[in-house]
Design an enzyme around this catalytic site. Structure first.
Site, mmCIF file in Angstrom:
data_model
loop_
_atom_site.group_PDB
_atom_site.id
_atom_site.type_symbol
_atom_site.label_atom_id
_atom_site.label_comp_id
_atom_site.label_asym_id
_atom_site.label_seq_id
_atom_site.Cartn_x
_atom_site.Cartn_y
_atom_site.Cartn_z
ATOM 1 C CG HIS A 186 -2.741 3.537 9.537
ATOM 2 N ND1 HIS A 186 -2.433 4.742 8.969
ATOM 3 C CD2 HIS A 186 -1.770 3.301 10.449
ATOM 4 C CE1 HIS A 186 -1.325 5.219 9.509
ATOM 5 N NE2 HIS A 186 -0.896 4.359 10.405
ATOM 6 C CG ASP A 205 -10.999 3.396 3.321
ATOM 7 O OD1 ASP A 205 -9.976 2.978 3.873
ATOM 8 O OD2 ASP A 205 -11.029 3.758 2.128
HETATM 9 C C1 GDG Z 1 -4.851 2.811 4.769
HETATM 10 C C2 GDG Z 1 -6.310 2.664 5.227
HETATM 11 C C3 GDG Z 1 -6.350 5.101 5.746
HETATM 12 C C4 GDG Z 1 -3.098 5.925 -4.538
HETATM 13 N N1 GDG Z 1 -2.850 5.684 -5.829
HETATM 14 C C5 GDG Z 1 -1.711 6.322 -6.135
HETATM 15 C C6 GDG Z 1 -1.266 6.978 -4.997
HETATM 16 N N2 GDG Z 1 -2.130 6.712 -4.030
HETATM 17 C C7 GDG Z 1 -2.044 7.212 -2.674
HETATM 18 C C8 GDG Z 1 -3.120 8.222 -2.418
HETATM 19 C C9 GDG Z 1 -3.314 8.094 -0.915
HETATM 20 C C10 GDG Z 1 -2.973 6.641 -0.637
HETATM 21 O O1 GDG Z 1 -2.273 6.136 -1.752
HETATM 22 C C11 GDG Z 1 -4.207 5.784 -0.442
HETATM 23 O O2 GDG Z 1 -4.665 6.038 0.844
HETATM 24 P P1 GDG Z 1 -6.100 5.621 1.346
HETATM 25 O O3 GDG Z 1 -6.317 6.274 2.655
HETATM 26 O O4 GDG Z 1 -7.100 6.051 0.346
HETATM 27 O O5 GDG Z 1 -6.117 4.035 1.430
HETATM 28 P P2 GDG Z 1 -5.152 2.831 1.977
HETATM 29 O O6 GDG Z 1 -3.947 2.682 1.148
HETATM 30 O O7 GDG Z 1 -6.043 1.646 2.067
HETATM 31 O O8 GDG Z 1 -4.688 3.292 3.426
HETATM 32 C C12 GDG Z 1 -7.054 3.963 5.006
HETATM 33 C C13 GDG Z 1 -4.877 5.127 5.421
HETATM 34 O O9 GDG Z 1 -4.260 3.851 5.618
HETATM 35 C C14 GDG Z 1 -4.135 6.152 6.275
HETATM 36 O O10 GDG Z 1 -4.339 5.937 7.629
HETATM 37 O O11 GDG Z 1 -6.915 6.328 5.324
HETATM 38 O O12 GDG Z 1 -8.377 3.854 5.487
HETATM 39 O O13 GDG Z 1 -6.949 1.606 4.513
HETATM 40 O O14 GDG Z 1 -2.412 8.900 -0.234
HETATM 41 O O15 GDG Z 1 -2.665 9.451 -2.850
HETATM 42 N N3 GDG Z 1 -0.148 7.713 -4.972
HETATM 43 C C15 GDG Z 1 0.565 7.795 -6.130
HETATM 44 N N4 GDG Z 1 0.196 7.161 -7.267
HETATM 45 C C16 GDG Z 1 -0.927 6.419 -7.314
HETATM 46 O O16 GDG Z 1 -1.244 5.838 -8.362
HETATM 47 N N5 GDG Z 1 1.684 8.546 -6.144
#
Ligand code: GDG
Length: 493
Positions: free
Chosen positions: A168, A380
């Site tokens: 990821h 990212d």
């Molecule tokens: C890893 C990789 C890759 C965030 N705050 C809240 C919340 N979220 C959810 C978002 C989103 C997820 O968390 C964050 O996803 P990201 O992709 O932005 O980042 P990582 O957690 O670092 O994820 C990344 C991912 O894996 C998938 O392969 O894209 O690059 O680092 O879905 O919505 N959800 C809720 N409350 C929050 O306060 N409910």
């Protein structure tokens, strides 16, 4: 369709002790869970992972937490030392910073590697216990890169012949990867999978470059879509599979009356202002201080922004046990204080800062209610926040300012305002550009991005990965030598 076994470090929820025999269940926040949960709910299967507590797992609480999941949950237990050395240690103090090109943040403590292998062995045992012949085993992310090697060292009798892996996070270029003390052992372990999936072409390129430079006995054969590596008489397929989101669920959620009303309330709280959204887990890879500095520079330079914009920065607590994350939070707190101290008036504060997680409706409310999303990770794997923001713009309005180093930039570049997150001046320009962008341009850009996010959604992602996995021949190669090798440092290490 073969049975799907998903293996990831964390389960989609965390158990927390609130007293003797009292447990709370908190949904896990993060990209992996956001992507995998809807898929397993949709097609069923098994999810193997750690429920987030050190020590024994309370079986009743677990049964309660998973009763309506729609798939089977198999927990893996970690002791406190394992949590510290495998999870906080090797995974998050070595691999995470290194793979995000932040080598100075790494703590290459030798004991961590041993713990990493031991815990990966534990996951392999769990797979063996619940796996059957012809299961599709799909291992996720940087915590579990040693699992296939562990399975093969156990000479798995059950013919678990489709061992697949998806990373990821980004895969770094050779010059950075070469700093890893276990570089060759890790690549060898990864090459024990049958299919390796990465987020972007950039990651595939980096991985193959590392294989060429480090593994002299591996052969990279170029193919158009899926690349092939020949190693130890086996063929390993390597491809890029950009992860997507459950577009329809986000769009539907954003259309609901409650989200509409709350978004309306959010907007009227800041009359006459355009709202800029920053939403990240607390992590130094997400570029939060750089973003705040860019916002400060924009306010310094452009008086029309003062009183005209508000940055809503939500930081979701994450890995707070790691000291570096503490220091990092202090830095954010100080920057927010500085900006508000310098620019606030009696009727306007430039930064609304929240250090907490949002429930789903609140999340959708912010996506719907904010005019600009400011998504500027230093690096990212993908970044789902960028895609979720687009899916929730049911009015086809809104501007996405996006880091060129987010995997999502490969797919969203036709509509996003791309920035270099290290270039504070350029990001300040982007804020002004987004602020002034006329409705026609905003809408045209948003429609282009939405089309991509809609078509290449999470179900498309799973299908393309499973399709690539189904090309794996399940017959055991008769000539293959034993794969297990002594885990001994070599001259490359
Ligand atoms: C890893 C990789 C890759 C965030 N705050 C809240 C919340 N979220 C959810 C978002 C989103 C997820 O968390 C964050 O996803 P990201 O992709 O932005 O980042 P990582 O957690 O670092 O994820 C990344 C991912 O894996 C998938 O392969 O894209 O690059 O680092 O879905 O919505 N959800 C809720 N409350 C929050 O306060 N409910």
């Amino acid at each position: 369709m073969n049975r799907l076994i998903v293996v990831s470090n964390r389960l989609p929820f965390a158990l927390d002790s609130t007293g003797e025999d009292l447990w709370t269940v908190t949904p896990a926040v993060g990209g992996l869970v956001s992507a995998i949960e809807p898929v397993l709910r949709d097609r069923g299967g098994t999810w193997i992972g750690w429920p987030g507590i050190a020590g024994e797992i309370p079986q009743e609480a677990l049964a309660e937490a998973t009763r309506n999941a729609g798939y089977k949950v198999v927990p893996v237990a970690l002791s406190e030392i394992e949590r510290d050395e495998f999870y906080y240690g090797y995974s998050n103090e070595v691999i995470w910073p290194l793979f995000h090109d932040l080598q100075n943040f790494c703590n290459f403590e030798p004991a961590y590697w041993q713990a990493y292998k031991e815990v990966n062995n534990r996951y392999a045992d769990a797979i063996i216990r619940c796996g059957q012949a012809d299961d599709f085993v799909w291992v996720h992310d940087y915590h579990l890169m040693y699992v296939a090697q562990a399975l093969r060292e156990r000479a798995v009798s059950k013919n678990l012949s489709r061992l697949t892996f998806f990373l990821h996070i980004p895969f770094p270029p050779y010059d950075i990867f070469a700093k890893l003390p276990q570089q060759q052992r890790l690549l060898r372990a990864l090459l024990q999978f049958d299919l390796l999936g990465f987020q972007t072409r950039r990651d595939v390129r980096n991985f193959l470059q590392c294989v060429r430079r480090v593994m002299s006995d591996a052969n990279v054969l170029s193919r158009s879509e899926l690349q092939v590596v020949r190693f130890e008489h086996r063929k390993i397929r390597v491809g890029h599979f950009p992860i997507g989101i459950d577009f329809d669920a986000f769009e539907k959620g954003a259309t609901s009356d409650s989200v509409e009303q709350r978004a309306q309330r959010l907007r009227v709280t800041f009359p006459g202002c355009q709202l800029i959204l920053g939403l990240d887990r607390l992590d130094y890879s997400k570029g939060i201080p750089e973003r705040l500095r860019a916002f400060r520079a924009a306010l310094e330079r452009d008086p029309e922004l003062r009183g005209g914009v508000v940055l809503i920065q939500i930081v979701v607590p994450s890995r707070v046990q790691i000291p570096r994350y503490h220091e990092f939070k202090d830095r954010i707190d100080r920057l927010v204080g500085d900006i508000n101290g310098r620019f606030s008036t009696s009727t306007w504060s430039p930064v609304q800062y929240h250090f907490r997680s949002l429930d789903r409706d609140d999340l959708l409310t912010h996506y719907r209610g904010c005019d600009i999303a400011f998504v500027t990770p230093l690096k990212d794997g993908m970044n789902l926040v960028a895609k979720e923001y687009c899916a929730c713009r049911i009015d086809n309005d809104g501007v996405l300012i996006l880091s060129q180093f987010a995997g999502a930039a490969e797919q969203l570049k036709s509509g996003a305002v791309l920035v270099n997150p290290y270039d504070v001046e350029q990001m300040a320009d982007a804020i002004l550009k987004a602020f002034r962008m006329n409705h026609r341009e905003r809408s045209a850009r948003m429609k282009r991005m939405k089309r991509g996010v809609h078509n290449e959604n999470v179900f498309w992602w799973v299908d393309s990965f499973l399709r690539a996995g189904s090309q794996i021949s399940t017959a055991h190669p008769r000539q293959a030598p034993p794969v297990a090798r002594p885990d001994r440092p070599t001259r490359f290490d």
